[in-house]
Motif scaffolding. Structure first.
Motif, PDB file in Angstrom:
ATOM      1  N   UNK A 165     -30.442  -1.145  28.157  1.00  0.00           N
ATOM      2  CA  UNK A 165     -29.437  -1.007  27.111  1.00  0.00           C
ATOM      3  C   UNK A 165     -29.215   0.488  26.942  1.00  0.00           C
ATOM      4  N   UNK A 166     -28.018   0.929  27.155  1.00  0.00           N
ATOM      5  CA  UNK A 166     -27.737   2.370  27.094  1.00  0.00           C
ATOM      6  C   UNK A 166     -27.985   2.950  25.708  1.00  0.00           C
ATOM      7  N   UNK A 167     -27.858   2.124  24.668  1.00  0.00           N
ATOM      8  CA  UNK A 167     -28.066   2.614  23.306  1.00  0.00           C
ATOM      9  C   UNK A 167     -29.454   2.249  22.783  1.00  0.00           C
ATOM     10  N   UNK A 168     -30.418   2.034  23.682  1.00  0.00           N
ATOM     11  CA  UNK A 168     -31.749   1.564  23.300  1.00  0.00           C
ATOM     12  C   UNK A 168     -32.450   2.490  22.309  1.00  0.00           C
ATOM     13  N   UNK A 169     -32.268   3.768  22.436  1.00  0.00           N
ATOM     14  CA  UNK A 169     -32.948   4.694  21.537  1.00  0.00           C
ATOM     15  C   UNK A 169     -32.119   5.111  20.352  1.00  0.00           C
ATOM     16  N   UNK A 170     -30.980   4.458  20.163  1.00  0.00           N
ATOM     17  CA  UNK A 170     -30.066   4.856  19.092  1.00  0.00           C
ATOM     18  C   UNK A 170     -30.152   3.850  17.957  1.00  0.00           C
ATOM     19  N   UNK A 171     -31.077   4.088  17.054  1.00  0.00           N
ATOM     20  CA  UNK A 171     -31.253   3.183  15.928  1.00  0.00           C
ATOM     21  C   UNK A 171     -30.162   3.389  14.876  1.00  0.00           C
ATOM     22  N   UNK A 191     -34.690  -8.977  22.712  1.00  0.00           N
ATOM     23  CA  UNK A 191     -33.661  -7.988  22.377  1.00  0.00           C
ATOM     24  C   UNK A 191     -33.498  -6.871  23.392  1.00  0.00           C
ATOM     25  N   UNK A 192     -34.461  -6.688  24.297  1.00  0.00           N
ATOM     26  CA  UNK A 192     -34.380  -5.595  25.253  1.00  0.00           C
ATOM     27  C   UNK A 192     -34.243  -6.132  26.669  1.00  0.00           C
ATOM     28  N   UNK A 193     -33.391  -5.514  27.478  1.00  0.00           N
ATOM     29  CA  UNK A 193     -33.357  -5.874  28.897  1.00  0.00           C
ATOM     30  C   UNK A 193     -34.645  -5.421  29.595  1.00  0.00           C
ATOM     31  N   UNK A 194     -34.849  -5.895  30.808  1.00  0.00           N
ATOM     32  CA  UNK A 194     -36.104  -5.690  31.531  1.00  0.00           C
ATOM     33  C   UNK A 194     -36.491  -4.221  31.655  1.00  0.00           C
ATOM     34  N   UNK A 195     -35.564  -3.348  31.933  1.00  0.00           N
ATOM     35  CA  UNK A 195     -35.885  -1.929  32.077  1.00  0.00           C
ATOM     36  C   UNK A 195     -36.468  -1.344  30.804  1.00  0.00           C
ATOM     37  N   UNK A 196     -35.828  -1.624  29.674  1.00  0.00           N
ATOM     38  CA  UNK A 196     -36.342  -1.148  28.392  1.00  0.00           C
ATOM     39  C   UNK A 196     -37.652  -1.836  28.041  1.00  0.00           C
ATOM     40  N   UNK A 197     -37.763  -3.095  28.402  1.00  0.00           N
ATOM     41  CA  UNK A 197     -38.973  -3.854  28.106  1.00  0.00           C
ATOM     42  C   UNK A 197     -40.184  -3.260  28.830  1.00  0.00           C
ATOM     43  N   UNK A 198     -39.991  -2.797  30.041  1.00  0.00           N
ATOM     44  CA  UNK A 198     -41.062  -2.130  30.779  1.00  0.00           C
ATOM     45  C   UNK A 198     -41.539  -0.902  30.003  1.00  0.00           C
ATOM     46  N   UNK A 199     -40.605  -0.141  29.477  1.00  0.00           N
ATOM     47  CA  UNK A 199     -40.956   1.052  28.705  1.00  0.00           C
ATOM     48  C   UNK A 199     -41.658   0.672  27.401  1.00  0.00           C
ATOM     49  N   UNK A 200     -41.139  -0.342  26.719  1.00  0.00           N
ATOM     50  CA  UNK A 200     -41.758  -0.809  25.479  1.00  0.00           C
ATOM     51  C   UNK A 200     -43.189  -1.266  25.751  1.00  0.00           C
ATOM     52  N   UNK A 201     -43.388  -1.994  26.842  1.00  0.00           N
ATOM     53  CA  UNK A 201     -44.734  -2.467  27.189  1.00  0.00           C
ATOM     54  C   UNK A 201     -45.690  -1.296  27.426  1.00  0.00           C
ATOM     55  N   UNK A 202     -45.220  -0.260  28.076  1.00  0.00           N
ATOM     56  CA  UNK A 202     -46.070   0.904  28.351  1.00  0.00           C
ATOM     57  C   UNK A 202     -46.417   1.650  27.060  1.00  0.00           C
ATOM     58  N   UNK A 203     -45.437   1.848  26.193  1.00  0.00           N
ATOM     59  CA  UNK A 203     -45.705   2.529  24.920  1.00  0.00           C
ATOM     60  C   UNK A 203     -46.609   1.668  24.048  1.00  0.00           C
ATOM     61  N   UNK A 204     -46.399   0.357  24.082  1.00  0.00           N
ATOM     62  CA  UNK A 204     -47.240  -0.559  23.320  1.00  0.00           C
ATOM     63  C   UNK A 204     -48.693  -0.465  23.780  1.00  0.00           C
ATOM     64  N   UNK A 263     -38.314   5.568  37.115  1.00  0.00           N
ATOM     65  CA  UNK A 263     -38.835   4.346  37.731  1.00  0.00           C
ATOM     66  C   UNK A 263     -37.888   3.184  37.476  1.00  0.00           C
ATOM     67  N   UNK A 264     -37.468   3.065  36.233  1.00  0.00           N
ATOM     68  CA  UNK A 264     -36.540   1.990  35.858  1.00  0.00           C
ATOM     69  C   UNK A 264     -35.234   2.140  36.638  1.00  0.00           C
ATOM     70  N   UNK A 265     -34.735   3.357  36.730  1.00  0.00           N
ATOM     71  CA  UNK A 265     -33.492   3.600  37.473  1.00  0.00           C
ATOM     72  C   UNK A 265     -33.683   3.306  38.966  1.00  0.00           C
ATOM     73  N   UNK A 266     -34.797   3.750  39.541  1.00  0.00           N
ATOM     74  CA  UNK A 266     -35.047   3.531  40.967  1.00  0.00           C
ATOM     75  C   UNK A 266     -35.165   2.048  41.298  1.00  0.00           C
ATOM     76  N   UNK A 267     -35.719   1.282  40.367  1.00  0.00           N
ATOM     77  CA  UNK A 267     -35.852  -0.157  40.584  1.00  0.00           C
ATOM     78  C   UNK A 267     -34.551  -0.906  40.284  1.00  0.00           C
ATOM     79  N   UNK A 268     -33.583  -0.198  39.709  1.00  0.00           N
ATOM     80  CA  UNK A 268     -32.311  -0.825  39.375  1.00  0.00           C
ATOM     81  C   UNK A 268     -32.415  -1.841  38.252  1.00  0.00           C
ATOM     82  N   UNK A 269     -33.399  -1.648  37.372  1.00  0.00           N
ATOM     83  CA  UNK A 269     -33.587  -2.593  36.270  1.00  0.00           C
ATOM     84  C   UNK A 269     -32.539  -2.367  35.192  1.00  0.00           C
ATOM     85  N   UNK A 270     -32.056  -3.449  34.596  1.00  0.00           N
ATOM     86  CA  UNK A 270     -31.052  -3.297  33.533  1.00  0.00           C
ATOM     87  C   UNK A 270     -31.652  -2.657  32.287  1.00  0.00           C
TER      88      UNK A 270
END
Length: 171
Positions: A65-71, A128-141, A56-63
């Motif tokens: 962070x490529x290393x978002x899951x790399x703590x 700290x997160x771009x919109x694409x990652x933020x959408x995912x964070x919001x859903x998991x939250x 979904x994030x890719x289809x919407x072209x949302x930015x």
């Protein structure tokens, strides 16, 4: 990590000593065996949310962070795992256990308490997160918030949060 732990100790200290709350009143209730099932289901749900929202994030072209899951980027495995544990414990206490319980005491509305804490957590991550990652964070939250409201103990949400980050660290 020390700052995060200091902050959570201060908040719990204020809640217990000044507000005269018990640790149970801020989410530290004894878990039941069913909470192990909630933990596993929450981990699976969180991972499915991340996997399911990627297209979904890719289809919407949302930015993103490529290393978002790399703590573990730039630190050793031990520090990265300590970060995963710290993040899971601190965020769940500060964004779910304490505020939801306090808001429930004032509003008697799980929708208001859960909705406000979900919104604050999501906005806090916008720095700290771009919109694409933020959408995912919001859903998991949303998943974590619903589980907390359902069980009213921090055990399953802390455990799930730590495990999801530990999986990311182990990468």
């Amino acid at each position: 990590l020390a700052i995060q732990w200091g902050l959570v100790v201060a908040v719990v200290g204020v809640a217990v000593s000044i507000e005269e709350q018990s640790v149970g009143d801020i989410g530290f209730r004894r878990p039941a065996w069913i909470d192990l099932g909630y933990t596993l289901a929450t981990v699976v749900a969180a991972l499915l949310v991340f996997a399911g929202t990627d297209p979904v994030v890719a289809a919407l072209g949302l930015p993103v962070a490529e290393d978002a899951g790399v703590m573990a980027a730039g630190v050793g495995l031990g520090i990265a795992l300590a970060g995963a544990v710290t993040t899971g414990i601190v965020e769940e206490i500060l964004f779910r256990g304490y505020p939801i319980e306090r808001l429930l005491a004032y509003t008697d509305s799980p929708l208001v308490a859960g909705g406000l804490t979900w919104g604050v957590f999501t906005v806090a991550h916008a720095a700290v997160w771009p919109v694409g990652n933020l959408l995912q964070v919001a859903a998991v939250t949303a998943v974590l918030t619903v589980v907390y409201l359902r069980r009213r103990t921090l055990f399953p949400v802390i455990s799930a949060h730590v495990l999801v980050w530990a999986f990311a660290v182990m990468g």
